[in-house]
Design a protein around this motif. Sequence first.
Motif, PDB file in Angstrom:
ATOM      1  N   ASP A 100     -21.526  -4.806   6.424  1.00  0.00           N
ATOM      2  CA  ASP A 100     -20.286  -5.486   6.808  1.00  0.00           C
ATOM      3  C   ASP A 100     -19.942  -6.641   5.879  1.00  0.00           C
ATOM      4  O   ASP A 100     -18.774  -6.908   5.600  1.00  0.00           O
ATOM      5  CB  ASP A 100     -20.382  -5.990   8.252  1.00  0.00           C
ATOM      6  N   SER A 107      -7.012   6.830   4.885  1.00  0.00           N
ATOM      7  CA  SER A 107      -7.845   5.650   5.120  1.00  0.00           C
ATOM      8  C   SER A 107      -9.337   6.003   5.058  1.00  0.00           C
ATOM      9  O   SER A 107      -9.729   7.168   5.176  1.00  0.00           O
ATOM     10  CB  SER A 107      -7.518   5.038   6.475  1.00  0.00           C
ATOM     11  N   ILE A 123     -18.366  -5.192   2.751  1.00  0.00           N
ATOM     12  CA  ILE A 123     -17.007  -4.714   3.064  1.00  0.00           C
ATOM     13  C   ILE A 123     -16.045  -5.893   3.138  1.00  0.00           C
ATOM     14  O   ILE A 123     -14.917  -5.825   2.656  1.00  0.00           O
ATOM     15  CB  ILE A 123     -17.005  -3.914   4.389  1.00  0.00           C
ATOM     16  N   ARG A 124     -16.550  -7.003   3.742  1.00  0.00           N
ATOM     17  CA  ARG A 124     -15.707  -8.192   3.821  1.00  0.00           C
ATOM     18  C   ARG A 124     -15.360  -8.710   2.428  1.00  0.00           C
ATOM     19  O   ARG A 124     -14.223  -9.078   2.148  1.00  0.00           O
ATOM     20  CB  ARG A 124     -16.447  -9.278   4.616  1.00  0.00           C
ATOM     21  N   TRP A 125     -16.332  -8.735   1.533  1.00  0.00           N
ATOM     22  CA  TRP A 125     -16.081  -9.202   0.163  1.00  0.00           C
ATOM     23  C   TRP A 125     -15.060  -8.332  -0.548  1.00  0.00           C
ATOM     24  O   TRP A 125     -14.231  -8.820  -1.322  1.00  0.00           O
ATOM     25  CB  TRP A 125     -17.397  -9.196  -0.640  1.00  0.00           C
ATOM     26  N   LEU A 126     -15.094  -7.044  -0.279  1.00  0.00           N
ATOM     27  CA  LEU A 126     -14.201  -6.106  -0.958  1.00  0.00           C
ATOM     28  C   LEU A 126     -12.790  -6.087  -0.367  1.00  0.00           C
ATOM     29  O   LEU A 126     -11.824  -5.810  -1.064  1.00  0.00           O
ATOM     30  CB  LEU A 126     -14.790  -4.693  -0.907  1.00  0.00           C
ATOM     31  N   SER A 127     -12.682  -6.375   0.929  1.00  0.00           N
ATOM     32  CA  SER A 127     -11.396  -6.164   1.617  1.00  0.00           C
ATOM     33  C   SER A 127     -10.637  -7.433   1.959  1.00  0.00           C
ATOM     34  O   SER A 127      -9.446  -7.365   2.275  1.00  0.00           O
ATOM     35  CB  SER A 127     -11.626  -5.363   2.902  1.00  0.00           C
ATOM     36  N   GLN A 128     -11.313  -8.618   1.912  1.00  0.00           N
ATOM     37  CA  GLN A 128     -10.635  -9.850   2.285  1.00  0.00           C
ATOM     38  C   GLN A 128     -10.674 -10.856   1.132  1.00  0.00           C
ATOM     39  O   GLN A 128     -11.715 -11.003   0.483  1.00  0.00           O
ATOM     40  CB  GLN A 128     -11.297 -10.486   3.516  1.00  0.00           C
ATOM     41  N   LEU A 166     -18.033   3.840   5.268  1.00  0.00           N
ATOM     42  CA  LEU A 166     -18.553   2.929   4.251  1.00  0.00           C
ATOM     43  C   LEU A 166     -19.973   2.482   4.593  1.00  0.00           C
ATOM     44  O   LEU A 166     -20.822   2.363   3.693  1.00  0.00           O
ATOM     45  CB  LEU A 166     -17.626   1.716   4.129  1.00  0.00           C
ATOM     46  N   SER A 220     -12.847   4.817   6.943  1.00  0.00           N
ATOM     47  CA  SER A 220     -13.330   4.074   8.106  1.00  0.00           C
ATOM     48  C   SER A 220     -14.525   3.197   7.741  1.00  0.00           C
ATOM     49  O   SER A 220     -15.239   3.443   6.755  1.00  0.00           O
ATOM     50  CB  SER A 220     -13.727   5.038   9.230  1.00  0.00           C
ATOM     51  N   ARG A 221     -14.732   2.174   8.540  1.00  0.00           N
ATOM     52  CA  ARG A 221     -15.870   1.277   8.329  1.00  0.00           C
ATOM     53  C   ARG A 221     -17.190   2.050   8.439  1.00  0.00           C
ATOM     54  O   ARG A 221     -18.126   1.822   7.651  1.00  0.00           O
ATOM     55  CB  ARG A 221     -15.831   0.148   9.352  1.00  0.00           C
ATOM     56  N   HIS A 250       0.856  -1.190   0.000  1.00  0.00           N
ATOM     57  CA  HIS A 250       0.000   0.000   0.000  1.00  0.00           C
ATOM     58  C   HIS A 250       0.887   1.233   0.000  1.00  0.00           C
ATOM     59  O   HIS A 250       2.064   1.177   0.367  1.00  0.00           O
ATOM     60  CB  HIS A 250      -0.916   0.016   1.226  1.00  0.00           C
TER      61      HIS A 250
END
Length: 423
Positions: free
Chosen positions: A356, A343, A359-364, A349, A345-346, A337
């Motif tokens: 959530d 950044s 967000i999980r699909w996009l970030s993990q 978003l 924040s959650r 990065h």
Amino acid sequence: MKNTKTVELKNRISPERTTGISIPLGALCTKKNTVIGEYTVLPELAKFCKKAGIGLIQLLPVNDTGTQSSPYSGLSAFALHPIYIDLTALPEFEALYAEDKKFKKDYDAFVKDNPYDGKKRYNYSAILNKKEELLRALYQTTDIAKTEKPSDELAKWIKKNPWIVNYAVYKNLKFKYMQASWKEWKKEDQNPGEKDIEKRWTDSKNQKENLFYAWTQMRANQQFKTACDAVKKAGIIIKGDMPILMNEDSCDAWALPGIFNQNLRAGSPVDNENPSGQNWGFPTYNWKYLKEHDYNWWKDRLKNAEQYYGAYRLDHILGFFRIWAIPTRDTTAILGHTAPYVSISRSTLNNAGFDDARIRWLSQPHVPTGAIEDITWNHESAVKILEQFANRLGNEELWLFKNTVQGDKDFYEADLSALCGQE
């Protein structure tokens, strides 16, 4: 009234366009310097440049790189490379060459066995090892080695160059550990701290060896400074090449760990030519720490280089403002990065409509069982492997990495032979 700073700049570097050359010092072999280019050859190059209408010489980095042949893999931000020392120009050489048959034989064989004809690469390791051996023989003839105390000349030089304390102690340990990385040394030698380094520097058991490295650097400094002064006198600008980054196995990373982020490595992001990006393996800087200490390390580094150069090239200067930072447990640069970064924040978003799960699909990364099954050709083996590194997502054939997985080195270092049925 003229602007003093403008006049000063014009005296050092002409604002007009100047033709220049860029060259590694080691390539400048002559009839006298037949093995490898050395500091003393620069005035001869300046004469050629003068006749050819060349106004600037840019040298590739000449800092000590230890066993690494790349000039950009610095072992020290301050120390010069001993491989470029002209042995015949040392004040200790003439007498020893005339009086010691073994030294004469060794030196003559060194020159004869390592001729550089420009057709192939010179043998970096062989030249470095033999030159250090010959330097040690010359050092043994000095009163410094005999008394194990610095001469007046060396004492003055050490006082003017305090960085030599860290460097000499580090090189001494490096020699003791057969050039292994300091991260492979005994724990008590890995991060000794300033007081312990000073204690090791003054320890009578280490004096002779410590002073060898100080003497070597003094002689290198004298030769390079004299050569650079001659180039300047000839009206040629000599430009230094300063890599912004330091090798993780450097004296500076060992002695001054606060300067660096040891958990991050610098590199460049994914592009068309590098689908995995580039991981250079060098630690990034802890700019907060540097700022708290008034950037003294950088100021000292530039001041040290100023005695030689009329201009600098700061390699990867973009890194002063933004750098691609990679977790130390990764071998590629894919998961790097930019640093610094802004950044999100959650909660921001969430307010934008991302729940959530999204967000999980996009970030993990979600690993399908089939991706591993394609390698093992066995569903059961694929599941066993995934269970070691990941948690299953409900009843789906999808997996999320465990928090204990810090990077791809965790996979490379794991023994999966039993899980793959290859016991």
